[in-house]
Scaffold this active site. Sequence first.
Site, mmCIF file in Angstrom:
data_model
loop_
_atom_site.group_PDB
_atom_site.id
_atom_site.type_symbol
_atom_site.label_atom_id
_atom_site.label_comp_id
_atom_site.label_asym_id
_atom_site.label_seq_id
_atom_site.Cartn_x
_atom_site.Cartn_y
_atom_site.Cartn_z
ATOM 1 N N ARG A 90 0.830 -1.201 0.000
ATOM 2 C CA ARG A 90 0.000 0.000 0.000
ATOM 3 C C ARG A 90 0.869 1.256 0.000
ATOM 4 O O ARG A 90 0.547 2.245 -0.677
ATOM 5 C CB ARG A 90 -0.924 -0.002 1.216
ATOM 6 C CG ARG A 90 -1.769 1.246 1.340
ATOM 7 C CD ARG A 90 -2.667 1.200 2.564
ATOM 8 N NE ARG A 90 -3.490 2.388 2.663
ATOM 9 C CZ ARG A 90 -4.474 2.549 3.561
ATOM 10 N NH1 ARG A 90 -4.736 1.589 4.434
ATOM 11 N NH2 ARG A 90 -5.187 3.650 3.576
ATOM 12 N N ASN A 144 -10.862 -3.840 -1.633
ATOM 13 C CA ASN A 144 -10.703 -2.812 -2.664
ATOM 14 C C ASN A 144 -9.729 -3.248 -3.751
ATOM 15 O O ASN A 144 -8.847 -4.062 -3.488
ATOM 16 C CB ASN A 144 -10.199 -1.520 -2.017
ATOM 17 C CG ASN A 144 -11.300 -0.778 -1.300
ATOM 18 O OD1 ASN A 144 -12.393 -0.635 -1.822
ATOM 19 N ND2 ASN A 144 -11.016 -0.305 -0.100
ATOM 20 N N CYS A 164 -19.347 -1.385 0.297
ATOM 21 C CA CYS A 164 -18.505 -0.274 0.730
ATOM 22 C C CYS A 164 -19.211 0.430 1.881
ATOM 23 O O CYS A 164 -20.441 0.399 1.976
ATOM 24 C CB CYS A 164 -18.279 0.692 -0.426
ATOM 25 S SG CYS A 164 -17.222 2.107 -0.033
ATOM 26 N N HIS A 194 -16.427 4.254 -4.924
ATOM 27 C CA HIS A 194 -15.506 5.365 -4.653
ATOM 28 C C HIS A 194 -15.598 6.452 -5.719
ATOM 29 O O HIS A 194 -14.652 7.212 -5.929
ATOM 30 C CB HIS A 194 -14.062 4.861 -4.498
ATOM 31 C CG HIS A 194 -13.855 4.089 -3.239
ATOM 32 N ND1 HIS A 194 -12.635 3.552 -2.866
ATOM 33 C CD2 HIS A 194 -14.716 3.752 -2.240
ATOM 34 C CE1 HIS A 194 -12.756 2.925 -1.716
ATOM 35 N NE2 HIS A 194 -14.016 3.035 -1.318
ATOM 36 N N TYR A 241 -14.002 10.679 -1.957
ATOM 37 C CA TYR A 241 -13.047 10.252 -2.983
ATOM 38 C C TYR A 241 -13.085 11.157 -4.208
ATOM 39 O O TYR A 241 -12.138 11.171 -4.996
ATOM 40 C CB TYR A 241 -13.346 8.804 -3.414
ATOM 41 C CG TYR A 241 -12.974 7.793 -2.362
ATOM 42 C CD1 TYR A 241 -11.674 7.297 -2.266
ATOM 43 C CD2 TYR A 241 -13.916 7.346 -1.437
ATOM 44 C CE1 TYR A 241 -11.334 6.374 -1.289
ATOM 45 C CE2 TYR A 241 -13.582 6.429 -0.456
ATOM 46 C CZ TYR A 241 -12.280 5.950 -0.393
ATOM 47 O OH TYR A 241 -11.942 5.047 0.589
#
Length: 418
Positions: A90, A144, A164, A194, A241
């Site tokens: 990440r 995700n 989500c 998102h 987002y």
Amino acid sequence: MKLTVIGGGSTYTPELVDGLARAHAALPVSELVLADPDARRLELVGGLAARMLARAGHPARVVTTGDLDAAVTDATIVLLQLRVGGQAARHVDETLPLACGCVGQETTGAGGLAKALRTVPVVLDIAGRVAARAPHAWIIDFTNPVGIVTRALLDAGHRAVGLCNVAIGFQRRAAALLDVPPARVGLGHAGLNHLTWVRSVQLDGHDVLPDLLDRHPGDLAAISGLPAPFLQALGAVPSYYLRYFYEHDRVVGEQRGAPSRAEEVAALERDLLEAYADPALDTRPARLGERGGAFYSEAAVQLAASLIGGRGDVQVVNVRNHRTLPFLDDRAVIEVPARITGSGPVPLPVPPLEPLLTGLVAHVSAYEELALEAALRGGVDRVAAALLAHPLVGQLDTAERLARDLVAANRAHLPWAA
């Protein structure tokens, strides 16, 4: 009922357990299986899960295992919350794009594509095991990028629904502003995972969003991260987002020189796991709220209960388009309110999207199709094509450079790149 959590060693898991403990009547789980390759995490998280259920008087047995086949055999629900590569991967997703002047984020843009490349093959392998050992199980995907992963599952013929926490989080905040129980509040929520906008807030069937925008502009701006006058002019509340798209350059400036979210989460996880190791702890620790995923447990429990019970209630999920947004392919996966039946979610009609929204949704949906193609078939050229299609990249030189760099950085997780 056997509920299996893939990625059960996640520090998120006590949030889910807290929801299960409070919803035994709606979702009578008798066996909670936490599956994860990290035995140490499983020991700590599984121990806390067992103590939480015992404190609540919940009868479910907690089982921890690193054996995927055993974990999914005869499951009723399989919940996916895995992170391939952990926080180290990440961190790369969030920092590497910044060198090219692009937003560094783990679920969208170049970082989101890297996560999809690592994740889709792993999820499809797990789903194949579910199909062989629990063919009637529902797969709930919280992993995700949810839209891309859910489409991969559906395209492969699996019984899957994407989930989500953005929608339920907004619903809860809107209910608080209105000072009413959340059950009275419905959302006109539409878009892609998102990449959504709340275009109406229904209180007992009446749209009160204009009133909320007029009376609580600061609160709604704080939720979305975007200026109140923009929200009022738009007449809608974008998910937070959308700031990556609407204020891209400002976000890049903020991200440069700041710690990545991965670094912050890694430090928080060390503290949480230390807390989980305390044999006296039998409740969800307050600091878990810093981990993100607010209301995740409620959304997951509600969806699981409705899929099993065929309750026919309305929830916001990730589901096939099926002409709901007529400008998208029917096979696209969108995030909208749907009626949850025992046969799966059925998307409800959505009022036509405004041109400003339509253009961005169509753009990102095309990227998601190319991203899935790259995840399934591999190849630096396919990765570059997906990046070129993404509005957060969209430049030929940048897409080609990022494709090479992302593939090199993730080579250990991409068999085709070895």
